[in-house]
Motif scaffolding. Structure first.
Motif, PDB file in Angstrom:
ATOM      1  N   GLY A 170       0.812  -1.215   0.000  1.00  0.00           N
ATOM      2  CA  GLY A 170       0.000   0.000   0.000  1.00  0.00           C
ATOM      3  C   GLY A 170       0.839   1.256   0.000  1.00  0.00           C
ATOM      4  O   GLY A 170       0.575   2.204  -0.759  1.00  0.00           O
ATOM      5  N   GLY A 171       1.877   1.276   0.840  1.00  0.00           N
ATOM      6  CA  GLY A 171       2.713   2.466   0.939  1.00  0.00           C
ATOM      7  C   GLY A 171       3.504   2.743  -0.330  1.00  0.00           C
ATOM      8  O   GLY A 171       3.441   3.836  -0.902  1.00  0.00           O
ATOM      9  N   GLN A 174       2.716   5.568  -3.275  1.00  0.00           N
ATOM     10  CA  GLN A 174       3.823   6.516  -3.442  1.00  0.00           C
ATOM     11  C   GLN A 174       4.321   6.518  -4.880  1.00  0.00           C
ATOM     12  O   GLN A 174       4.535   7.583  -5.480  1.00  0.00           O
ATOM     13  CB  GLN A 174       4.951   6.131  -2.489  1.00  0.00           C
ATOM     14  CG  GLN A 174       6.141   7.054  -2.484  1.00  0.00           C
ATOM     15  CD  GLN A 174       7.266   6.464  -1.646  1.00  0.00           C
ATOM     16  OE1 GLN A 174       8.048   5.659  -2.116  1.00  0.00           O
ATOM     17  NE2 GLN A 174       7.316   6.863  -0.376  1.00  0.00           N
ATOM     18  N   THR A 175       4.488   5.328  -5.471  1.00  0.00           N
ATOM     19  CA  THR A 175       4.958   5.220  -6.846  1.00  0.00           C
ATOM     20  C   THR A 175       3.914   5.752  -7.822  1.00  0.00           C
ATOM     21  O   THR A 175       4.247   6.425  -8.807  1.00  0.00           O
ATOM     22  CB  THR A 175       5.301   3.754  -7.178  1.00  0.00           C
ATOM     23  OG1 THR A 175       6.256   3.265  -6.220  1.00  0.00           O
ATOM     24  CG2 THR A 175       5.902   3.636  -8.572  1.00  0.00           C
ATOM     25  N   ALA A 231       9.239  12.722  -1.700  1.00  0.00           N
ATOM     26  CA  ALA A 231       9.961  12.371  -0.482  1.00  0.00           C
ATOM     27  C   ALA A 231       9.549  13.259   0.688  1.00  0.00           C
ATOM     28  O   ALA A 231       9.363  12.779   1.816  1.00  0.00           O
ATOM     29  CB  ALA A 231      11.468  12.482  -0.725  1.00  0.00           C
ATOM     30  N   PHE A 232       9.421  14.557   0.447  1.00  0.00           N
ATOM     31  CA  PHE A 232       9.025  15.468   1.521  1.00  0.00           C
ATOM     32  C   PHE A 232       7.606  15.172   2.002  1.00  0.00           C
ATOM     33  O   PHE A 232       7.326  15.177   3.205  1.00  0.00           O
ATOM     34  CB  PHE A 232       9.135  16.921   1.063  1.00  0.00           C
ATOM     35  CG  PHE A 232      10.549  17.431   1.047  1.00  0.00           C
ATOM     36  CD1 PHE A 232      11.325  17.409   2.189  1.00  0.00           C
ATOM     37  CD2 PHE A 232      11.101  17.944  -0.118  1.00  0.00           C
ATOM     38  CE1 PHE A 232      12.635  17.878   2.173  1.00  0.00           C
ATOM     39  CE2 PHE A 232      12.411  18.418  -0.145  1.00  0.00           C
ATOM     40  CZ  PHE A 232      13.180  18.380   1.012  1.00  0.00           C
ATOM     41  N   LEU A 233       6.693  14.910   1.074  1.00  0.00           N
ATOM     42  CA  LEU A 233       5.313  14.610   1.461  1.00  0.00           C
ATOM     43  C   LEU A 233       5.229  13.288   2.213  1.00  0.00           C
ATOM     44  O   LEU A 233       4.445  13.147   3.155  1.00  0.00           O
ATOM     45  CB  LEU A 233       4.417  14.575   0.228  1.00  0.00           C
ATOM     46  CG  LEU A 233       4.190  15.915  -0.485  1.00  0.00           C
ATOM     47  CD1 LEU A 233       3.354  15.716  -1.743  1.00  0.00           C
ATOM     48  CD2 LEU A 233       3.515  16.922   0.449  1.00  0.00           C
ATOM     49  N   THR A 234       6.039  12.313   1.814  1.00  0.00           N
ATOM     50  CA  THR A 234       6.032  11.022   2.491  1.00  0.00           C
ATOM     51  C   THR A 234       6.418  11.156   3.956  1.00  0.00           C
ATOM     52  O   THR A 234       5.903  10.433   4.817  1.00  0.00           O
ATOM     53  CB  THR A 234       6.995  10.048   1.780  1.00  0.00           C
ATOM     54  OG1 THR A 234       6.574   9.868   0.425  1.00  0.00           O
ATOM     55  CG2 THR A 234       7.009   8.699   2.477  1.00  0.00           C
ATOM     56  N   ALA A 235       7.299  12.093   4.260  1.00  0.00           N
ATOM     57  CA  ALA A 235       7.759  12.271   5.639  1.00  0.00           C
ATOM     58  C   ALA A 235       6.647  12.721   6.578  1.00  0.00           C
ATOM     59  O   ALA A 235       6.801  12.667   7.803  1.00  0.00           O
ATOM     60  CB  ALA A 235       8.905  13.289   5.674  1.00  0.00           C
ATOM     61  N   LEU A 236       5.524  13.133   6.035  1.00  0.00           N
ATOM     62  CA  LEU A 236       4.427  13.615   6.876  1.00  0.00           C
ATOM     63  C   LEU A 236       3.787  12.522   7.721  1.00  0.00           C
ATOM     64  O   LEU A 236       2.994  12.817   8.614  1.00  0.00           O
ATOM     65  CB  LEU A 236       3.347  14.270   6.003  1.00  0.00           C
ATOM     66  CG  LEU A 236       3.677  15.682   5.492  1.00  0.00           C
ATOM     67  CD1 LEU A 236       2.720  16.068   4.378  1.00  0.00           C
ATOM     68  CD2 LEU A 236       3.600  16.692   6.623  1.00  0.00           C
ATOM     69  N   TYR A 237       4.129  11.260   7.459  1.00  0.00           N
ATOM     70  CA  TYR A 237       3.497  10.203   8.251  1.00  0.00           C
ATOM     71  C   TYR A 237       3.859  10.306   9.738  1.00  0.00           C
ATOM     72  O   TYR A 237       3.092   9.873  10.592  1.00  0.00           O
ATOM     73  CB  TYR A 237       3.894   8.822   7.709  1.00  0.00           C
ATOM     74  CG  TYR A 237       5.310   8.400   7.995  1.00  0.00           C
ATOM     75  CD1 TYR A 237       5.655   7.770   9.184  1.00  0.00           C
ATOM     76  CD2 TYR A 237       6.322   8.620   7.061  1.00  0.00           C
ATOM     77  CE1 TYR A 237       6.951   7.385   9.438  1.00  0.00           C
ATOM     78  CE2 TYR A 237       7.613   8.236   7.298  1.00  0.00           C
ATOM     79  CZ  TYR A 237       7.930   7.616   8.496  1.00  0.00           C
ATOM     80  OH  TYR A 237       9.219   7.234   8.738  1.00  0.00           O
ATOM     81  N   ALA A 244       0.053   3.904   5.362  1.00  0.00           N
ATOM     82  CA  ALA A 244       0.559   2.539   5.225  1.00  0.00           C
ATOM     83  C   ALA A 244       2.008   2.439   5.685  1.00  0.00           C
ATOM     84  O   ALA A 244       2.413   1.444   6.296  1.00  0.00           O
ATOM     85  CB  ALA A 244       0.435   2.072   3.774  1.00  0.00           C
ATOM     86  N   ILE A 245       2.797   3.477   5.427  1.00  0.00           N
ATOM     87  CA  ILE A 245       4.200   3.468   5.850  1.00  0.00           C
ATOM     88  C   ILE A 245       4.299   3.497   7.370  1.00  0.00           C
ATOM     89  O   ILE A 245       5.126   2.800   7.980  1.00  0.00           O
ATOM     90  CB  ILE A 245       4.959   4.654   5.232  1.00  0.00           C
ATOM     91  CG1 ILE A 245       5.037   4.476   3.714  1.00  0.00           C
ATOM     92  CG2 ILE A 245       6.361   4.781   5.820  1.00  0.00           C
ATOM     93  CD1 ILE A 245       5.578   5.676   2.972  1.00  0.00           C
ATOM     94  N   ALA A 246       3.446   4.290   8.010  1.00  0.00           N
ATOM     95  CA  ALA A 246       3.420   4.326   9.473  1.00  0.00           C
ATOM     96  C   ALA A 246       3.048   2.951  10.025  1.00  0.00           C
ATOM     97  O   ALA A 246       3.636   2.476  11.003  1.00  0.00           O
ATOM     98  CB  ALA A 246       2.423   5.380   9.956  1.00  0.00           C
ATOM     99  N   ALA A 247       2.074   2.296   9.399  1.00  0.00           N
ATOM    100  CA  ALA A 247       1.668   0.956   9.838  1.00  0.00           C
ATOM    101  C   ALA A 247       2.821  -0.034   9.684  1.00  0.00           C
ATOM    102  O   ALA A 247       3.028  -0.906  10.547  1.00  0.00           O
ATOM    103  CB  ALA A 247       0.464   0.487   9.029  1.00  0.00           C
TER     104      ALA A 247
END
Length: 304
Positions: A85-86, A90-91, A103-109, A166-169
């Protein structure tokens, strides 16, 4: 009379140093994924990437696979679903946004987690978490680059923001099962599950199998090796590194992605760069904790 002092503290262990190196590798993969989107659909590429990683791990760890347990299958499946999911979202988002922006938006998790805990677990964020949330939200507005000052997100940005859940999970699940499973076996299972799920996601996304080209194969091989290294290392290191400390380290990921993107010719506007800095600061601040030293009672003077 007694006094108390407040201090902010961050320690670095051997495992955390390894995670810092892995974060540098992780940050560098964003540009490769972004370039690969010119040769493949997002979910096929994610599936191929993790299939390659699975084959590499199966080759190197084949001696350890015979004693697999049900707990390892369960842990690997849950983590694999989170990875699919993550990375899939993201891709998919990188079809319309740059690798640095992704990359910057992904860090918001990281700063979003305290808000989710407040909503679902009734645990209100502390002072540092609130400061981090405000910094990160301000950074989000700047990175998204709204033309009129309002927060307008395109489909790629929305997909990337959803991927953060999903990345946080994934990070929480890795810490949940760390120490109870064999790192080699559970990593192989999670990569296999992530690959299978990504291929399945091709159907609702309307993807077809692309023409296999040399750039696509090289990208998949390189990222497959990087993914295997990253996942094994995360599973190993987070046996002794808490999710809080791990997420602080992972905050460096967008910085390295931005550096690589800059070298490759990506030029984010000044406002977006400032927004990226605010997001990283928000990530770090939200995971800091105020610690108070215990008051030391003053000794009474000795009588003559």
């Amino acid at each position: 009379m007694s006094a108390s002092n407040s201090r902010l503290s961050l320690r670095i262990t051997r495992q955390e140093l390894v995670l810092i190196f892995i974060t540098m590798v992780w940050g560098g993969t964003f540009l490769v994924v972004h370039r690969a989107m010119a040769h493949s659909g997002p979910f096929f590429f994610v599936g191929l990437r993790f299939a390659t990683a699975s084959l590499l791990l199966a080759f190197f760890f084949r001696r350890y696979l015979r004693h697999m347990t049900w707990l390892e299958v369960k842990a690997g499946a849950l983590i694999g679903l989170s990875i699919a999911g993550g990375y899939g979202l993201q891709t998919w988002g990188m079809q319309t946004i740059s690798s640095s922006q992704s990359a910057f938006l992904t860090a918001l998790y990281v700063p979003v987690v305290p808000l989710l805990q407040w909503v679902f677990l009734r645990r209100p964020p502390g002072l540092m978490a609130w400061i981090g949330i405000m910094l990160a939200f301000t950074g989000l507005v700047l990175v998204a680059g709204p033309p009129d000052g309002s927060l307008t997100l395109n489909a790629g940005e929305i997909a990337t923001l959803l991927s953060t859940l999903a990345i946080a999970a994934e990070i929480i699940l890795i810490s949940r099962f760390a120490g109870q499973v064999d790192v080699r076996r559970v990593t192989l299972i999670q990569l296999m599950v992530a690959s299978a799920c990504a291929f399945v996601f091709m159907i609702p996304n309307g993807e077809s199998v692309p023409t296999i080209s040399t750039p696509l194969l090289l990208s998949a091989l390189g990222l497959g090796a990087a993914s295997a290294l990253i996942q094994v290392t995360m599973n190993w290191a987070q046996r002794s590194v808490s999710p809080t400390r791990a997420t602080v380290i992972y905050a460096g990921e967008p910085v390295w992605a931005g550096v690589v993107g800059r070298i490759a010719g990506e030029r984010l506007p000044a406002a977006a760069l400032l927004g990226g800095v605010l997001i990283v600061c928000g990530v770090i601040v939200s995971e800091l904790r105020l610690r108070r030293k215990k008051a030391v009672p003053e000794q009474a003077p000795l009588e003559p």
